[in-house]
Design a protein around this motif. Structure first.
Motif, PDB file in Angstrom:
ATOM      1  N   ALA A   1       0.696  -1.140  -0.175  1.00  0.00           N
ATOM      2  CA  ALA A   1      -0.352   0.014   0.268  1.00  0.00           C
ATOM      3  C   ALA A   1       0.696   1.391   0.098  1.00  0.00           C
ATOM      4  O   ALA A   1       2.137   1.614   1.217  1.00  0.00           O
ATOM      5  N   ALA A   2       0.512   1.595  -0.667  1.00  0.00           N
ATOM      6  CA  ALA A   2       1.788   3.501  -0.927  1.00  0.00           C
ATOM      7  C   ALA A   2       0.629   4.404  -0.816  1.00  0.00           C
ATOM      8  O   ALA A   2      -0.774   4.653  -1.775  1.00  0.00           O
ATOM      9  N   ILE A   3       1.012   5.775   0.026  1.00  0.00           N
ATOM     10  CA  ILE A   3       0.029   7.183  -0.407  1.00  0.00           C
ATOM     11  C   ILE A   3       0.347   7.684  -1.634  1.00  0.00           C
ATOM     12  O   ILE A   3       1.519   7.283  -2.535  1.00  0.00           O
ATOM     13  N   PRO A   4      -0.869   8.212  -2.219  1.00  0.00           N
ATOM     14  CA  PRO A   4      -1.099   8.594  -3.639  1.00  0.00           C
ATOM     15  C   PRO A   4       0.738   9.086  -4.437  1.00  0.00           C
ATOM     16  O   PRO A   4       0.691   9.149  -5.439  1.00  0.00           O
ATOM     17  N   THR A   5       1.447  10.337  -3.368  1.00  0.00           N
ATOM     18  CA  THR A   5       2.345  10.743  -3.915  1.00  0.00           C
ATOM     19  C   THR A   5       3.657  10.327  -4.070  1.00  0.00           C
ATOM     20  O   THR A   5       4.868  10.480  -4.697  1.00  0.00           O
ATOM     21  N   ALA A   6       3.401   8.574  -3.734  1.00  0.00           N
ATOM     22  CA  ALA A   6       4.295   7.723  -3.877  1.00  0.00           C
ATOM     23  C   ALA A   6       4.485   6.482  -4.747  1.00  0.00           C
ATOM     24  O   ALA A   6       4.929   6.028  -5.123  1.00  0.00           O
TER      25      ALA A   6
ATOM     26  N   ILE B   1      -2.276  31.979  -4.243  1.00  0.00           N
ATOM     27  CA  ILE B   1      -2.754  31.759  -5.682  1.00  0.00           C
ATOM     28  C   ILE B   1      -4.024  30.586  -5.418  1.00  0.00           C
ATOM     29  O   ILE B   1      -3.715  29.717  -4.412  1.00  0.00           O
ATOM     30  N   PRO B   2      -4.882  30.253  -6.715  1.00  0.00           N
ATOM     31  CA  PRO B   2      -6.517  29.488  -6.336  1.00  0.00           C
ATOM     32  C   PRO B   2      -5.380  28.046  -6.123  1.00  0.00           C
ATOM     33  O   PRO B   2      -4.341  28.253  -8.006  1.00  0.00           O
ATOM     34  N   LEU B   3      -5.710  27.028  -6.210  1.00  0.00           N
ATOM     35  CA  LEU B   3      -5.032  26.111  -6.283  1.00  0.00           C
ATOM     36  C   LEU B   3      -5.404  24.605  -5.978  1.00  0.00           C
ATOM     37  O   LEU B   3      -6.508  24.957  -5.762  1.00  0.00           O
ATOM     38  N   CYS B   4      -5.410  23.657  -6.750  1.00  0.00           N
ATOM     39  CA  CYS B   4      -5.690  22.403  -6.968  1.00  0.00           C
ATOM     40  C   CYS B   4      -5.423  21.107  -5.744  1.00  0.00           C
ATOM     41  O   CYS B   4      -4.245  20.950  -6.221  1.00  0.00           O
ATOM     42  N   LEU B   5      -5.157  20.257  -4.847  1.00  0.00           N
ATOM     43  CA  LEU B   5      -4.845  19.553  -3.689  1.00  0.00           C
ATOM     44  C   LEU B   5      -5.450  18.415  -3.582  1.00  0.00           C
ATOM     45  O   LEU B   5      -6.822  18.362  -3.598  1.00  0.00           O
ATOM     46  N   LEU B   6      -4.663  17.325  -2.783  1.00  0.00           N
ATOM     47  CA  LEU B   6      -5.077  16.678  -2.410  1.00  0.00           C
ATOM     48  C   LEU B   6      -6.354  16.564  -1.086  1.00  0.00           C
ATOM     49  O   LEU B   6      -6.336  18.081  -0.963  1.00  0.00           O
ATOM     50  N   THR B   7      -7.305  15.493  -1.397  1.00  0.00           N
ATOM     51  CA  THR B   7      -8.286  15.847   0.371  1.00  0.00           C
ATOM     52  C   THR B   7      -7.790  15.561   1.680  1.00  0.00           C
ATOM     53  O   THR B   7      -6.304  15.613   1.464  1.00  0.00           O
ATOM     54  N   PRO B   8      -8.193  16.722   2.157  1.00  0.00           N
ATOM     55  CA  PRO B   8      -7.573  16.952   3.707  1.00  0.00           C
ATOM     56  C   PRO B   8      -7.466  15.384   4.316  1.00  0.00           C
ATOM     57  O   PRO B   8      -6.420  15.258   5.523  1.00  0.00           O
ATOM     58  N   ASP B   9      -7.526  14.283   4.167  1.00  0.00           N
ATOM     59  CA  ASP B   9      -7.076  13.356   5.090  1.00  0.00           C
ATOM     60  C   ASP B   9      -5.929  12.867   4.300  1.00  0.00           C
ATOM     61  O   ASP B   9      -5.166  12.003   4.950  1.00  0.00           O
ATOM     62  N   MET B  10      -5.608  13.539   3.541  1.00  0.00           N
ATOM     63  CA  MET B  10      -3.651  12.542   2.352  1.00  0.00           C
ATOM     64  C   MET B  10      -2.989  13.224   3.710  1.00  0.00           C
ATOM     65  O   MET B  10      -3.124  14.753   4.063  1.00  0.00           O
TER      66      MET B  10
ATOM     67  N   SER C   1      -8.910  16.458  -4.954  1.00  0.00           N
ATOM     68  CA  SER C   1      -9.070  14.957  -5.136  1.00  0.00           C
ATOM     69  C   SER C   1      -8.160  13.939  -4.157  1.00  0.00           C
ATOM     70  O   SER C   1      -7.259  14.768  -3.684  1.00  0.00           O
ATOM     71  N   ASN C   2      -8.436  12.482  -4.387  1.00  0.00           N
ATOM     72  CA  ASN C   2      -7.493  11.858  -3.232  1.00  0.00           C
ATOM     73  C   ASN C   2      -6.910  10.887  -4.075  1.00  0.00           C
ATOM     74  O   ASN C   2      -6.030   9.894  -4.429  1.00  0.00           O
ATOM     75  N   SER C   3      -6.654  11.613  -5.729  1.00  0.00           N
ATOM     76  CA  SER C   3      -6.198  11.606  -7.256  1.00  0.00           C
ATOM     77  C   SER C   3      -4.655  12.144  -7.289  1.00  0.00           C
ATOM     78  O   SER C   3      -5.675  13.083  -8.174  1.00  0.00           O
ATOM     79  N   MET C   4      -3.598  11.487  -7.234  1.00  0.00           N
ATOM     80  CA  MET C   4      -2.760  12.618  -8.197  1.00  0.00           C
ATOM     81  C   MET C   4      -2.751  12.890  -9.229  1.00  0.00           C
ATOM     82  O   MET C   4      -2.063  13.690 -10.113  1.00  0.00           O
ATOM     83  N   ILE C   5      -3.117  11.658 -10.566  1.00  0.00           N
ATOM     84  CA  ILE C   5      -3.620  12.129 -12.002  1.00  0.00           C
ATOM     85  C   ILE C   5      -5.062  12.136 -11.751  1.00  0.00           C
ATOM     86  O   ILE C   5      -4.431  13.659 -12.842  1.00  0.00           O
TER      87      ILE C   5
ATOM     88  N   ARG D   1      -4.618  25.322 -16.971  1.00  0.00           N
ATOM     89  CA  ARG D   1      -5.827  26.255 -16.150  1.00  0.00           C
ATOM     90  C   ARG D   1      -5.634  26.135 -14.643  1.00  0.00           C
ATOM     91  O   ARG D   1      -6.185  26.703 -14.011  1.00  0.00           O
ATOM     92  N   TRP D   2      -4.674  24.875 -14.425  1.00  0.00           N
ATOM     93  CA  TRP D   2      -5.184  25.068 -12.620  1.00  0.00           C
ATOM     94  C   TRP D   2      -3.964  25.009 -12.755  1.00  0.00           C
ATOM     95  O   TRP D   2      -2.311  24.591 -12.871  1.00  0.00           O
ATOM     96  N   ALA D   3      -3.254  25.245 -11.088  1.00  0.00           N
ATOM     97  CA  ALA D   3      -1.495  24.920 -10.551  1.00  0.00           C
ATOM     98  C   ALA D   3      -2.002  24.036  -9.589  1.00  0.00           C
ATOM     99  O   ALA D   3      -3.144  23.811  -8.563  1.00  0.00           O
ATOM    100  N   SER D   4      -0.824  23.628  -9.100  1.00  0.00           N
ATOM    101  CA  SER D   4      -0.941  22.467  -7.772  1.00  0.00           C
ATOM    102  C   SER D   4       0.383  22.828  -6.747  1.00  0.00           C
ATOM    103  O   SER D   4       1.358  22.851  -7.697  1.00  0.00           O
ATOM    104  N   VAL D   5       0.258  21.773  -5.889  1.00  0.00           N
ATOM    105  CA  VAL D   5       1.933  21.645  -4.996  1.00  0.00           C
ATOM    106  C   VAL D   5       2.197  20.075  -5.030  1.00  0.00           C
ATOM    107  O   VAL D   5       1.031  19.604  -4.913  1.00  0.00           O
ATOM    108  N   MET D   6       3.167  19.752  -5.986  1.00  0.00           N
ATOM    109  CA  MET D   6       3.543  18.752  -6.174  1.00  0.00           C
ATOM    110  C   MET D   6       5.173  17.945  -5.482  1.00  0.00           C
ATOM    111  O   MET D   6       5.675  18.599  -5.534  1.00  0.00           O
TER     112      MET D   6
END
Length: 296
Positions: free
Chosen positions: A95-100, A188-197, A220-224, A234-239
């Protein structure tokens, strides 16, 4: 007795008699009789129940702790006997966290080259779910943060350091910068993982310490899912840098280092701290140790 302890573990996992029976491949009457037989054998009530499962009694919780160790040792013994006769084989559940998730192949590919008869099941889970699944023997190993939350009775092999990048188009705000601060990212506006992550909790904390807070336009709970939105320009995120590099940047998409502070977190393989380890887990730890010596 081992089969009845397996029943107890399944009940701990599913919290439902019919689902636990299905997991064990038996009928519900057979499953319930097995639990009752274990209670009679030990002379104590293990499960609180009426017409449905309510929970474990205090005695049931202690027996469950013993059951995890006994079942784990029994599985390891059987696996070792088979490996002595046929070589290493079977299935590794990770089992792996989404970022890994994108990093798992750096571990499984050389492992399979050494042990071609081993199969894999890879699951995406939160860091908290990974710890629970390891405790209940639902997976053999996890890829998760090893320096941000207590790991309990686990052995950890550090694999790589996670560094953070702002992913955005070159024409977007901050898109022309060589580096940005966490304070600037928070504006700035971001798209990020859900707070449970856990990754999201880390980002929230870094933004808070910089005087801001996350107010994502998409979660989302998906990095994809996040990355597919960022790729539209048109979106930004921290990864994490390694994840962004693995998924691949488009011509107009930039991966910009985030500084002040230059935050990092360690990602590693975690396995139950048991001796002896099962042959499959022992081989996986050896592979992770080799990988750690030659970073991904």
């Amino acid at each position: 007795m081992i089969d009845k302890l397996e029943f107890l573990l399944a009940l701990s996992q599913e919290r439902n008699f019919s689902k636990a029976a299905e997991l064990c491949g038996v009928t519900q009457p057979t499953f319930s009789a097995g639990i009752k037989s274990l209670e009679d054998m030990l002379g104590v009530m293990l499960v609180q129940r009426t017409s449905r499962f309510i929970g474990f009694t205090p005695e049931g919780d202690r027996v469950l702790d013993w059951a995890r160790g006994i079942v784990a040792d029994t599985r390891a013994m059987r696996q070792e006997v088979v490996s002595l006769r046929k070589g290493l084989s079977g299935r590794l559940r990770i089992a792996a966290i989404p970022t890994a998730l994108a990093m798992v192949s750096a571990l499984t590919t050389p492992f399979r080259a050494r042990h071609p008869n081993v199969k894999f099941t890879i699951l995406s889970r939160t860091s908290i779910e990974i710890l629970a699944m390891l405790e209940n023997l639902e997976v053999d190993a996890g890829l998760t943060y090893i320096d941000n939350e207590p790991l309990g009775r686990l052995r950890a092999v550090p694999l790589y350091t996670e560094q953070y990048r702002l992913l955005t188009s070159e024409s977007s705000p901050l898109g022309d910068r060589d580096s940005v601060t966490w304070a600037e990212v928070g504006r700035i506006p971001l798209c990020l993982l859900t707070p449970d992550m856990q990754n999201r909790r880390i980002i929230d904390q870094l933004l808070h310490e910089a005087g801001g807070q996350a107010d994502p336009t998409l979660e989302s709970n998906s990095m994809i899912v996040l990355f597919s939105h960022v790729r539209t320009g048109r979106w930004a995120s921290v990864m994490p840098q390694k994840l962004a590099d693995t998924l691949g940047l488009t011509e107009h998409l930039r991966s910009i280092p985030i500084v002040e502070p230059d935050a990092t977190h360690s990602i590693g393989l975690v396995v139950p701290r048991r001796e002896p380890m099962s042959p499959l887990v022992n081989a996986l730890v050896a592979e992770a140790t080799r990988l750690a010596a030659s970073p991904v």
